[in-house]
Design a protein around this motif. Structure first.
Motif, mmCIF file in Angstrom:
data_model
loop_
_atom_site.group_PDB
_atom_site.id
_atom_site.type_symbol
_atom_site.label_atom_id
_atom_site.label_comp_id
_atom_site.label_asym_id
_atom_site.label_seq_id
_atom_site.Cartn_x
_atom_site.Cartn_y
_atom_site.Cartn_z
ATOM 1 N N GLY A 87 0.915 -1.682 -0.063
ATOM 2 C CA GLY A 87 -0.169 0.178 -0.074
ATOM 3 C C GLY A 87 0.410 1.544 -0.853
ATOM 4 N N ARG A 88 0.382 2.446 -0.533
ATOM 5 C CA ARG A 88 0.858 3.717 -0.653
ATOM 6 C C ARG A 88 0.356 4.549 0.131
ATOM 7 N NH1 ARG A 88 1.413 1.807 -6.275
ATOM 8 N NH2 ARG A 88 0.635 3.407 -7.413
ATOM 9 N N HIS A 89 -0.829 4.614 1.117
ATOM 10 C CA HIS A 89 -1.088 5.405 1.654
ATOM 11 C C HIS A 89 -1.112 4.713 3.106
ATOM 12 C CE1 HIS A 89 -3.734 8.487 3.242
ATOM 13 N NE2 HIS A 89 -4.315 7.300 4.347
ATOM 14 N N VAL A 90 -0.252 6.316 3.997
ATOM 15 C CA VAL A 90 -0.506 5.834 5.580
ATOM 16 C C VAL A 90 -1.555 6.428 6.393
ATOM 17 C CG1 VAL A 90 1.640 5.521 7.310
ATOM 18 C CG2 VAL A 90 2.167 5.320 4.969
ATOM 19 N N GLU A 91 -1.775 5.916 7.108
ATOM 20 C CA GLU A 91 -2.799 6.230 8.413
ATOM 21 C C GLU A 91 -2.508 6.349 9.438
ATOM 22 O OE1 GLU A 91 -6.608 8.408 8.075
ATOM 23 O OE2 GLU A 91 -5.522 7.963 6.347
ATOM 24 N N LEU A 92 -2.583 7.290 9.922
ATOM 25 C CA LEU A 92 -1.883 7.692 11.259
ATOM 26 C C LEU A 92 -2.667 7.871 12.203
ATOM 27 C CD1 LEU A 92 0.763 9.882 9.907
ATOM 28 C CD2 LEU A 92 1.504 8.125 10.612
ATOM 29 N N GLY A 93 -4.001 7.998 12.331
ATOM 30 C CA GLY A 93 -5.111 8.653 13.436
ATOM 31 C C GLY A 93 -4.689 10.008 13.959
ATOM 32 N N ILE A 94 -5.605 10.494 14.301
ATOM 33 C CA ILE A 94 -5.364 12.065 14.815
ATOM 34 C C ILE A 94 -3.891 12.503 15.501
ATOM 35 C CG2 ILE A 94 -6.757 13.846 16.156
ATOM 36 C CD1 ILE A 94 -9.164 12.222 16.234
ATOM 37 N N ALA A 95 -2.783 12.546 14.679
ATOM 38 C CA ALA A 95 -2.044 12.639 15.211
ATOM 39 C C ALA A 95 -0.510 13.778 14.449
ATOM 40 C CB ALA A 95 -1.134 11.734 15.086
ATOM 41 N N GLU A 96 -1.242 14.811 13.952
ATOM 42 C CA GLU A 96 -0.353 15.439 13.531
ATOM 43 C C GLU A 96 0.861 16.102 13.466
ATOM 44 O OE1 GLU A 96 -5.013 17.104 12.752
ATOM 45 O OE2 GLU A 96 -2.705 16.413 14.636
ATOM 46 N N VAL A 97 1.558 15.421 14.444
ATOM 47 C CA VAL A 97 2.842 16.091 14.830
ATOM 48 C C VAL A 97 3.753 14.679 14.389
ATOM 49 C CG1 VAL A 97 5.139 15.463 16.498
ATOM 50 C CG2 VAL A 97 2.785 17.066 16.744
ATOM 51 N N ASN A 98 3.393 13.466 14.068
ATOM 52 C CA ASN A 98 3.364 11.842 13.174
ATOM 53 C C ASN A 98 3.094 12.116 12.278
ATOM 54 O OD1 ASN A 98 3.454 10.741 16.202
ATOM 55 N ND2 ASN A 98 1.782 9.685 15.729
ATOM 56 N N LEU A 99 2.240 12.859 11.398
ATOM 57 C CA LEU A 99 2.135 13.126 10.038
ATOM 58 C C LEU A 99 3.399 13.432 10.232
ATOM 59 C CD1 LEU A 99 0.365 13.340 7.735
ATOM 60 C CD2 LEU A 99 -0.180 15.397 8.461
ATOM 61 N N VAL A 100 3.405 14.847 10.090
ATOM 62 C CA VAL A 100 4.622 16.025 9.846
ATOM 63 C C VAL A 100 5.935 15.276 9.988
ATOM 64 C CG1 VAL A 100 3.434 17.832 9.448
ATOM 65 C CG2 VAL A 100 5.010 16.957 11.726
ATOM 66 N N GLY A 101 5.912 14.355 10.859
ATOM 67 C CA GLY A 101 7.459 13.506 11.286
ATOM 68 C C GLY A 101 7.782 12.237 10.153
ATOM 69 N N LEU A 102 6.351 11.677 9.579
ATOM 70 C CA LEU A 102 6.733 10.614 8.455
ATOM 71 C C LEU A 102 7.370 11.182 7.704
ATOM 72 C CD1 LEU A 102 6.247 8.403 7.479
ATOM 73 C CD2 LEU A 102 3.819 8.340 7.343
ATOM 74 N N ALA A 103 6.667 12.631 6.445
ATOM 75 C CA ALA A 103 6.425 13.184 5.841
ATOM 76 C C ALA A 103 7.696 13.263 5.740
ATOM 77 C CB ALA A 103 5.626 14.195 5.346
ATOM 78 N N ALA A 104 8.912 14.005 6.919
ATOM 79 C CA ALA A 104 10.360 15.009 6.915
ATOM 80 C C ALA A 104 11.161 12.996 6.039
ATOM 81 C CB ALA A 104 10.939 14.667 7.557
ATOM 82 N N GLU A 105 10.466 12.217 7.284
ATOM 83 C CA GLU A 105 11.503 11.509 7.303
ATOM 84 C C GLU A 105 11.406 10.720 5.355
ATOM 85 O OE1 GLU A 105 14.049 9.190 9.228
ATOM 86 O OE2 GLU A 105 13.925 12.128 10.231
ATOM 87 N N LEU A 106 10.083 9.760 5.494
ATOM 88 C CA LEU A 106 9.622 10.208 3.299
ATOM 89 C C LEU A 106 10.621 10.644 2.718
ATOM 90 C CD1 LEU A 106 5.917 8.688 3.912
ATOM 91 C CD2 LEU A 106 8.072 7.563 3.872
ATOM 92 N N GLY A 107 10.815 12.356 3.017
ATOM 93 C CA GLY A 107 11.017 12.943 2.337
ATOM 94 C C GLY A 107 12.381 13.330 1.791
#
Length: 383
Positions: A87-107
């Motif tokens: 899969g190429r979508h990651v669902e994180l739950g209500i966690a915006e901090v985790n969201l941008v952390g993951l985006a930075a690592e993927l980037g």
């Protein structure tokens, strides 16, 4: 891998930029499969409400192991939540901090493992502030990603006041290592998003922040040229930060109206009202106040920079006219335009908390309606 500049689709029906985002990502799977294979989306429990449903149906949801889809036999469901290791979508739950952390690592995979990814993170626009510090530090550390804040502004008034954003245009403009975009029309979004994807996961690349809306706009209002040469010229103007929508030359303006995003219909309607009063109003549609500000900063500089000459194309130095700026966000975001030629200026926008109401009432309350825009122009002209 080459990111296309244009997918070649006709945009003929009114559509919001949020809806257009979902369609564009879904179309990538067919139109640019090599690019789609590098895109990873993620969201904090708002995947379907930020219009990622079509993309998820085609790409699946990432999981460490394949999981049984208990609703696979339901042929009528719109969203197929198939979880698996491909899969190429990651669902994180209500966690915006985790969201941008993951985006930075993927980037950052392009520099760490020589494997380019294009992370696209969606969240409700007002909640960007929840994750502001880790989002900024992620870019500081070299992560390149695309963050989409949607829906945004008091344009969301029919759905209540809690999800209305005011300060995010300023946040986007001021964030280093990031280009802030707020396109009004679906075609503009397509060009800007493809351009942003091309700049993610590469040496010398940059992150992007998109501020989108749920308000459908008629694409005919964008007057996109059909001739290939003129269409390409418009595309280049769009990705440079803005373009003129008026048929007459800038030198013929009595007043210039500058609009951003979802409020463009009010700006165009105000130009028509002024025309009925014998006032010739020019209309400028900004797709990125951020890039226009960089153009402003670059003028007269002897140092190399990343600004273009778009500001002088939009506001020719030899033809000063009063300016009215309109944005569904804090009005100071566009105040710098007064310094382009020393023009008198009125900045309209949102400087208080939003309310729950109909769209027309919300715009009238915050003085974003066509009458308020035309009135501001007449005030500047002393009429």
């Amino acid at each position: 891998m080459r990111v296309p500049r244009d997918l070649g689709h006709a945009h003929r029906k009114p559509v919001s930029t949020q809806t257009a985002l979902g369609r564009l990502l879904t179309d990538l799977v067919r139109d640019a499969p090599e690019v789609a294979a590098r895109v990873v989306t993620c969201s904090p429990d708002v995947a379907s409400s930020t219009n990622l449903g079509g993309w998820i149906n085609k790409s699946g949801v990432w999981s460490t192991t394949d999981r049984r889809d208990w609703f696979a036999d339901d042929d009528e469901r719109l969203l197929r939540w198939a979880e698996g290791s491909t899969g190429r979508h990651v669902e994180l739950g209500i966690a915006e901090v985790n969201l941008v952390g993951l985006a930075a690592e993927l980037g950052a995979t392009w520099s760490r493992w020589d494997q380019r990814l294009i992370p696209v993170a969606t969240l409700y626009d007002p909640f960007l502030a929840r994750a502001l510090e880790p989002w900024s530090f992620g870019m500081y550390a070299g992560g390149q990603s695309i963050v989409v804040g949607t829906p945004s502004g008091v344009t969301l008034a029919p759905e209540g006041g809690a999800h209305q954003s005011v300060t995010t245009p300023s946040i986007g403009l001021e964030q280093p290592c990031c280009v802030a975009w707020e396109p009004a029309f679906a075609q503009d979004l397509e060009w800007c998003l493809l351009h942003a994807m091309d700049r993610v996961g590469v040496a010398g690349g940059t992150s992007s922040y998109f501020r989108l809306s749920t308000r459908p706009l008629d694409p005919a209002a964008a007057c996109v040229p059909e001739e290939p040469e003129l269409r390409e010229r418009r595309r280049r103007e769009v990705v440079a930060g803005g373009y003129r929508l008026s048929a007459h030359r800038a030198a013929e303006d009595d007043v210039t109206l500058v609009g951003v995003g979802a409020v463009l219909p009010e700006v165009l309607a105000a130009a028509d009202l002024l025309g009925e009063r014998g006032v010739r109003a020019g209309v400028i549609c900004l797709t990125s106040p951020d890039l226009v500000f960089r153009s402003f900063q670059q003028r007269g500089s002897r140092d190399a920079g990343d600004g273009s000459g778009v500001l002088d194309l939009l506001l020719p130095p030899g033809h000063p006219t009063p300016l009215v700026t309109v944005q569904d966000g804090h009005p100071h975001t566009l105040a710098f335009l007064a310094g382009a030629r020393g023009d008198r200026i009125r900045c309209l926008g949102v400087s208080e908390f939003g309310h729950s109401s109909g769209l027309a009432d919300a715009y009238a309350h915050h003085r974003l309606d066509a009458g308020a825009v035309a009135g501001a122009a007449l005030d500047l002209l002393g009429r």
